[in-house]
Design a protein around this motif. Structure first.
Motif, PDB file in Angstrom:
ATOM      1  N   UNK A 129      12.621   3.809 -10.063  1.00 33.75           N
ATOM      2  CA  UNK A 129      11.731   2.656 -10.176  1.00 33.75           C
ATOM      3  C   UNK A 129      10.752   2.654  -9.009  1.00 33.75           C
ATOM      4  N   UNK A 130       9.727   1.814  -9.115  1.00 33.63           N
ATOM      5  CA  UNK A 130       8.762   1.712  -8.026  1.00 33.63           C
ATOM      6  C   UNK A 130       9.214   0.626  -7.054  1.00 33.63           C
ATOM      7  N   UNK A 131       8.409   0.397  -6.009  1.00 33.33           N
ATOM      8  CA  UNK A 131       8.799  -0.555  -4.967  1.00 33.33           C
ATOM      9  C   UNK A 131       8.871  -1.982  -5.483  1.00 33.33           C
ATOM     10  N   UNK A 132       8.226  -2.231  -6.608  1.00 36.70           N
ATOM     11  CA  UNK A 132       8.266  -3.574  -7.193  1.00 36.70           C
ATOM     12  C   UNK A 132       9.458  -3.747  -8.127  1.00 36.70           C
TER      13      UNK A 132
ATOM     14  N   UNK B   8      10.362   4.754  -5.734  1.00 35.87           N
ATOM     15  CA  UNK B   8       9.193   5.590  -5.490  1.00 35.87           C
ATOM     16  C   UNK B   8       8.026   4.756  -4.959  1.00 35.87           C
ATOM     17  N   UNK B   9       7.243   5.340  -4.042  1.00 37.09           N
ATOM     18  CA  UNK B   9       6.028   4.706  -3.533  1.00 37.09           C
ATOM     19  C   UNK B   9       4.812   5.411  -4.101  1.00 37.09           C
ATOM     20  N   UNK B  10       3.726   4.665  -4.193  1.00 35.82           N
ATOM     21  CA  UNK B  10       2.490   5.227  -4.727  1.00 35.82           C
ATOM     22  C   UNK B  10       2.036   6.403  -3.870  1.00 35.82           C
ATOM     23  N   UNK B  11       1.528   7.432  -4.487  1.00 37.39           N
ATOM     24  CA  UNK B  11       1.047   8.601  -3.756  1.00 37.39           C
ATOM     25  C   UNK B  11      -0.358   8.344  -3.220  1.00 37.39           C
ATOM     26  N   UNK B  12      -0.828   9.227  -2.342  1.00 43.42           N
ATOM     27  CA  UNK B  12      -2.160   9.084  -1.775  1.00 43.42           C
ATOM     28  C   UNK B  12      -3.239   9.160  -2.839  1.00 43.42           C
ATOM     29  N   UNK B  13      -3.053  10.017  -3.776  1.00 39.91           N
ATOM     30  CA  UNK B  13      -4.032  10.122  -4.861  1.00 39.91           C
ATOM     31  C   UNK B  13      -4.136   8.803  -5.605  1.00 39.91           C
ATOM     32  N   UNK B  14      -3.002   8.155  -5.834  1.00 43.27           N
ATOM     33  CA  UNK B  14      -3.034   6.864  -6.504  1.00 43.27           C
ATOM     34  C   UNK B  14      -3.704   5.820  -5.625  1.00 43.27           C
TER      35      UNK B  14
END
Length: 794
Positions: A628-631, A697-703
């Motif tokens: 899952x993402x951080x949210x 998971x955290x958002x990547x730099x590209x995102x």
């Protein structure tokens, strides 16, 4: 019906018949008479004699008599057979329960119980005379397709020792299994003995009874005796034959009960069920356990019959996050029916034991979503069912109505994977998992049943499964397809010169390693464990003293074998499941007899019950978790990979995943588009539950760059040219603009910042590369702070 109702029914029927026709005849026996409706009635006033015979509760006993076939079938209302020595000689016939096979085909009759007068050569001994025995590709080796006698001998016979007194009621004969010969026995006598020395040939009252046998080599022919014969030994005495004297056979008989006979422990419905009866059985189970069962269908056959499935779960109809999905399927080949009945018995067992608060069954139902599909080829089953047990040949009902073998009708993804591996394209260009189905495959020669199964596989996140088949007794695991040897280009591998200097043992070891690499999956050890779980939990699958059904034991006493090293096939259901989905699937071959007699179902359930349950429990072996993402939002289709194992899995729509693994320590990495990959150490123990191993998971730099551009209402511009020579490496300048520093500060995977040399514009180039080296990005920040982004495959 009570006895009184039965008596009235028959009296009314007899009275009606007497009004319409001349009475049949005076009774020919003080105990029996035959009605005009072809039924034998035992007089009610013989109750004392019936009691002596064992029919204490019966006042009237009925059985059906057919003038055309001279066969006797007990009516469903009253099943019985006469005790030893009782024969209704007044009519010259007997009324008995149809006796089952002794077990020539199923190998319940052991090798040392079979004997013959001679053999044409070692490959055609008496042991090859079992019904439906199959020859090997080389018919002249030790695995011939029948017993064949030495024609130079004057007397020919084939003998079976039942080892105890048996009421013999008939035999089933068949010719030789061969692609080039048409050999079969066309007539024979039958003889009996209690000591194997003095023999009595079956007599019809006037002469020795000559029975007519086969008219071709494949079709089984049943011969029923006019009355049962009690003996220990039976001999078939061939009198005429076509081609060479070769035959296969089964013996029908009712063994006398002994103290060693053990009744089944579970109160279940041990009988064969046709399509209508199967559907009714599933409906009854659903009504008895509505809170844990659900009936649905995965599609229709070519003839429009629904392929029914039953889901057993504490919350049927819904995928629960963290709960793995399991499947058992049967009936891929319509004439391999034992799997079908075992799954119907498993449905009954799970429902009954759940209601009886069996703790093991409660754990299974509450922790696994179980799917049971008893018939994937219902059209072919109906054809085999119509012929009945033992009477269909080896192939009748094997294929679909359209002529497809469903098990081998799936896309060949193995060739795609292996071709990409030889070119070094895995995993950058071609993934090692979830390989797409080739274009236009579903528009080609594909059975409608196969299409339905593929669709079902794709929409359900199965973790583990097994398909139940027949004709052998072992468990097989992927790969099912043999990998072609890699082509040598002169730059790798062992040279001929090097082989010349090896000793024989070293050369053989290298050859075994090379051959093993041609058929092993990345999860070879795990698949072996899964197959062994079923084989070693089965009561008889590892008994290797008998050999296999048609040859010597090929499993080394383990009851398991890699399919590609045994009988390789292309486009199998197991290989497709492994390469296109998350599901690890094996094949279980349940026994030598594809269509066992109804009387054998109880013992087969006892043999398989523990194995069926233990294999389901293996779905908890390994790791599980949620990505899952951080949210806290679940990430679907995230890839979970294990270091050292070149086969990944994906998360389900709810973000959960399961990765089957043997005990040990593993570095596990989760990846998702737009997110920075994450790696953690997960330890798999020996307990019964999967090890939790979740990822946030955290958002990547590209995102993040995409977010920045969206906020400034500027769309990324694709750079279609890639001129590396325009840039030279330089270090990041601390005096860069705020926007430049903002863009660079979060680029954890920046390799270098390059400055354009010899050009009028003073733009900077930033090259990034993702951790899996699958994609190279060129980010150009110009003087006006606009950003150009180019994406290139590495």
């Amino acid at each position: 019906y009570t006895a009184e109702k039965l008596r009235k029914m028959w009296e009314e029927e007899e009275e009606e018949k007497r009004k319409q026709t001349v009475p049949y005849a005076e009774p020919k026996s003080e105990y029996f008479w035959k009605t005009a409706t072809n039924h034998i009635i035992i007089r009610a006033e013989t109750h004392g004699l019936l009691e002596k015979w064992g029919f204490v509760s019966a006042e009237l006993v009925f059985c059906e008599f057919s003038e055309q076939t001279q066969s006797r079938h007990v009516l469903p209302t009253q099943r019985f057979r006469f005790p030893a020595g009782v024969r209704p000689f007044g009519l010259g016939i007997s009324c008995i329960l149809e006796c089952p096979p002794l077990g020539m085909e199923s190998h319940r009759v052991e090798d040392d119980q079979i004997l013959a007068s001679s053999a044409s050569h070692h490959g055609y001994s008496a042991l090859r005379g079992r019904l439906n025995m199959q020859s090997s590709a080389d018919e002249d080796d030790v695995y011939g397709g029948a017993w064949c006698a030495d024609t130079e001998e004057k007397e020919h016979w084939f003998q079976v020792n039942a080892r105890r007194e048996v009421e013999f009621t008939g035999v089933i004969t068949q010719g030789r299994s061969s692609d080039t010969h048409d050999d079969f026995v066309s007539s024979y006598f039958v003889a009996f003995s209690n000591d194997s020395r003095d023999w009595t040939v079956l007599h019809d009252g006037y002469a020795e009874w000559l029975f007519y046998g086969n008219v071709d080599k494949d079709t089984p022919v049943m011969t029923e005796f006019s009355y049962p014969v009690v003996a220990r030994y039976i001999r078939i005495l061939p009198q005429s034959w076509n081609g060479s004297l070769c035959m296969r056979l089964e013996v029908l008989g009712c063994p006398y009960p002994t103290e060693n006979d053990v009744p089944p422990t579970d109160d279940l419905d041990y009988r064969h069920h046709n399509y209508k009866e199967m559907r009714q059985m599933m409906k009854v189970i659903n009504e008895e356990c509505p809170n844990i069962t659900r009936i649905y269908n995965i599609g229709k056959s070519s003839q429009g019959l629904k392929m029914y499935a039953m889901e057993i779960s504490d919350n049927p109809g819904e995928h629960e996050t963290g709960e793995p999905e399991f499947r058992y399927t049967a009936g891929l080949h319509g004439n391999e029916v034992l799997g079908r009945e075992l799954l119907l018995l498993l449905m009954q067992f799970l429902c009954k034991e759940y209601n009886d608060d069996n703790p093991r069954v409660h754990r299974l139902v509450e922790s696994v979503r179980i799917h049971l599909v008893p018939s994937l080829n219902p059209d072919a089953y109906e054809l085999a069912y119509e012929m009945g047990s033992e009477m269909g040949n080896w192939a009748l009902g094997h294929w679909t109505e359209e002529g497809y073998d469903i098990f081998q009708n799936f896309p060949d993804l193995n060739s795609i994977l292996w071709g990409a591996e030889d070119r070094g394209w895995v995993p950058r260009v071609v993934p090692n998992h979830h390989i797409p189905i080739p274009e236009n495959f579903l528009n080609g020669s594909v059975a409608v049943e196969t299409k339905a199964i593929i669709s079902w596989m794709e929409r359900t996140p199965f973790v583990l499964g097994a398909n139940l088949q027949g004709g052998e007794k072992l468990a097989t695991y992927p790969f099912d397809m043999q990998r072609p040897p890699r082509a040598t280009d002169g730059r790798g591998g062992q040279s001929v010169h090097e082989y010349q200097h090896m000793n024989e043992e070293t050369w053989a070891r290298i050859q075994r390693q090379n051959e093993g690499a041609l058929r092993e999956t990345a999860d070879e050890n795990l698949f072996r464990w899964l197959a062994m779980t079923y084989a070693h939990s089965h009561l008889t699958m590892t008994e290797n003293q008998r050999g296999s059904c048609h040859t010597d034991d090929v499993t080394g006493g383990q009851g398991i074998i890699n399919r590609a090293s045994w009988k390789p096939v292309v486009g199998s259901m197991n290989d497709f499941s492994y390469l296109h989905t998350n599901c690890f699937e094996i094949s279980v071959f349940l026994g030598c007899d594809k269509f066992p007699h109804e009387s054998e179902l109880a013992s087969e359930w006892e043999n398989n019950r523990e194995a069926l349950l233990a294999f389901i429990e293996q779905v908890h072996r390994g790791i599980k978790g949620v990505v899952k993402d951080v949210s806290g939002n679940p990430l679907a289709n995230a890839t979970v990979s294990v270091e050292g194992i070149k086969h990944d899995v994906k998360t389900a729509a709810t973000g959960d995943y399961w990765r089957l693994l043997n005990p040990g320590e593993y570095r596990v990495t989760a990846r998702a588009d737009g997110y920075t990959s994450q790696t953690r150490l997960c330890i798999v123990g020996y307990d019964a539950n999967a090890t939790p191993c979740s990822f946030t998971m955290t958002k990547s730099n590209w995102a993040r760059i995409q977010q920045i551009m969206a906020q400034r209402k500027k769309k990324p511009k694709l750079v279609t040219t890639f001129q590396r020579h325009r840039c030279q490496i330089r270090q990041i300048n601390k005096s860069c603009s705020d926007l430049f520093r903002l863009a660079v500060s979060g680029l954890a995977s920046v390799l270098a910042v390059l400055h354009t040399a010899g050009k009028n514009d003073n733009s900077l180039c930033i090259y990034t590369i993702s951790r899996d080296y699958a994609c190279l990005r060129k980010i150009t920040i110009k003087n006006d702070y606009s950003v150009d982004i180019g994406v290139f495959q590495s």
